[in-house]
Scaffold this active site. Structure first.
Site, mmCIF file in Angstrom:
data_model
loop_
_atom_site.group_PDB
_atom_site.id
_atom_site.type_symbol
_atom_site.label_atom_id
_atom_site.label_comp_id
_atom_site.label_asym_id
_atom_site.label_seq_id
_atom_site.Cartn_x
_atom_site.Cartn_y
_atom_site.Cartn_z
ATOM 1 N N GLY A 50 46.173 36.895 42.806
ATOM 2 C CA GLY A 50 46.651 36.080 43.916
ATOM 3 C C GLY A 50 45.588 35.588 44.860
ATOM 4 O O GLY A 50 45.905 35.050 45.921
ATOM 5 N N GLY A 56 42.492 36.016 39.319
ATOM 6 C CA GLY A 56 41.570 35.106 39.992
ATOM 7 C C GLY A 56 41.191 33.869 39.216
ATOM 8 O O GLY A 56 40.390 33.062 39.696
ATOM 9 N N LYS A 105 57.037 41.980 34.199
ATOM 10 C CA LYS A 105 56.328 43.067 34.868
ATOM 11 C C LYS A 105 57.280 44.178 35.311
ATOM 12 O O LYS A 105 58.376 43.917 35.803
ATOM 13 C CB LYS A 105 55.578 42.542 36.100
ATOM 14 C CG LYS A 105 54.447 41.583 35.785
ATOM 15 C CD LYS A 105 53.724 41.168 37.066
ATOM 16 C CE LYS A 105 52.653 40.121 36.790
ATOM 17 N NZ LYS A 105 51.529 40.671 36.011
#
Length: 295
Positions: free
Chosen positions: A154, A215, A82
């Site tokens: 998260g 999620g 990332k």
């Protein structure tokens, strides 16, 4: 000296190779090996999984290059990493290190609150998040070779990823049903490049793969997103925040592959131990919503 950049065809083709698979967040070589053995098609090397980034607060940046290098040495599958939104140098460093994909990610703290990276200027393919067709096509217009739902990283809560996948696919169907003279207005309303709106009309789908992310916490979550039209699944905090990561990782991979075999998914879900606790969306403060960090 002429700058070398990868073509859209090559970059998109590389992303297509991951279709139908699971990409797992890992923070060290040991986790990367577990992911590979479980059948992950790629891993995302980072310093902290999204739930830990959320808990720690502060500014989240590109991972320590040492972590990325250790993961790259540990596995034979593609390695992603990332970079912050708009952070040209982080992206160039990751490209120079030889990562297979870069995720310009809202999970990290944006470096630029106005401009995303010009991804077409890089040789390495990019992954970007989206909540609707406008965001999707703007990222593709900048050169993204792969998309993912933003969801709400998260949280272990699938509701936002479901919302984003349904939104994108619903708007694709809307564009596909338009007459040619309606497409320019659609481009204006969606804030999307006209040529890409025309391509959606012709193809009836996005020109790049769109994975589910944000999620996914159970095998059933992964299967649900495939049912809704995802091309594959990213799993962040869900696996290595569970009681049995190796078993959990394998179950997620199998559920993604056999997402309409409900009997199998039921068996895979037995005795996995507790998944990550998760966060109810109504308990998140507006400033803590990572999905709102890009545009």
């Amino acid at each position: 000296m002429e700058k070398k950049v990868g073509t859209d065809r090559v970059k998109r083709g590389m992303a297509q190779m991951q279709k139908g698979g699971v990409i797992m967040d890992v923070v060290n070589a040991e986790q990367a090996k577990i992911a590979e053995e479980a059948g992950a098609v790629a891993v995302m090397a980072l310093e902290r999984v999204p739930s830990d980034i959320r808990a720690a607060g502060g500014v989240a940046r590109m991972a320590d290059p040492r972590i990325v290098e250790e993961v790259m040495k540990a596995v034979s599958i593609p390695v992603m990493a990332k970079a912050r939104i708009g952070h040209i140098t982080e992206a160039r460093v990751l490209e120079a290190m030889g990562v297979d994909y870069i995720d310009e990610s809202e999970v990290l703290t944006p470096a630029d609150d106005e401009f995303h990276l010009l991804k077409s200027d890089f040789t390495v393919p990019f992954v970007c998040g989206c909540r609707d067709i406008g965001e999707a096509l703007r990222r593709i217009g900048e050169g993204a070779a792969m998309l993912r739902t933003k969801g709400e990283p998260g949280t272990g809560n699938i509701v936002e990823a479901v919302r984003h996948m349904r939104q994108v696919n619903g708007q694709i169907r809307q564009i596909a049903g338009m007459t040619d003279d309606e497409l320019m207005v659609a481009a204006k309303n969606f804030g999307a490049p006209y040529e890409l709106i025309k391509e959606i009309k012709t193809l009836g789908k996005l020109p790049v793969v769109n994975f589910a992310a944000g999620g996914v916490a159970t095998p059933a979550d992964a299967a649900l997103m495939m049912e809704l039209g995802a091309d594959g699944v990213f799993v962040g905090s869900g696996i290595f925040k569970s009681d049995n990561p190796a078993k959990f990782a394998s179950a997620i991979v199998q559920a993604t592959t056999y997402y309409t075999d409900y009997e199998l998914i039921g068996k895979l879900s037995k005795e996995l131990g507790s998944p990550m606790k998760g966060i109810e969306m109504s308990r998140l403060n507006p400033e803590d919503r990572m999905q709102d960090r890009s545009f």
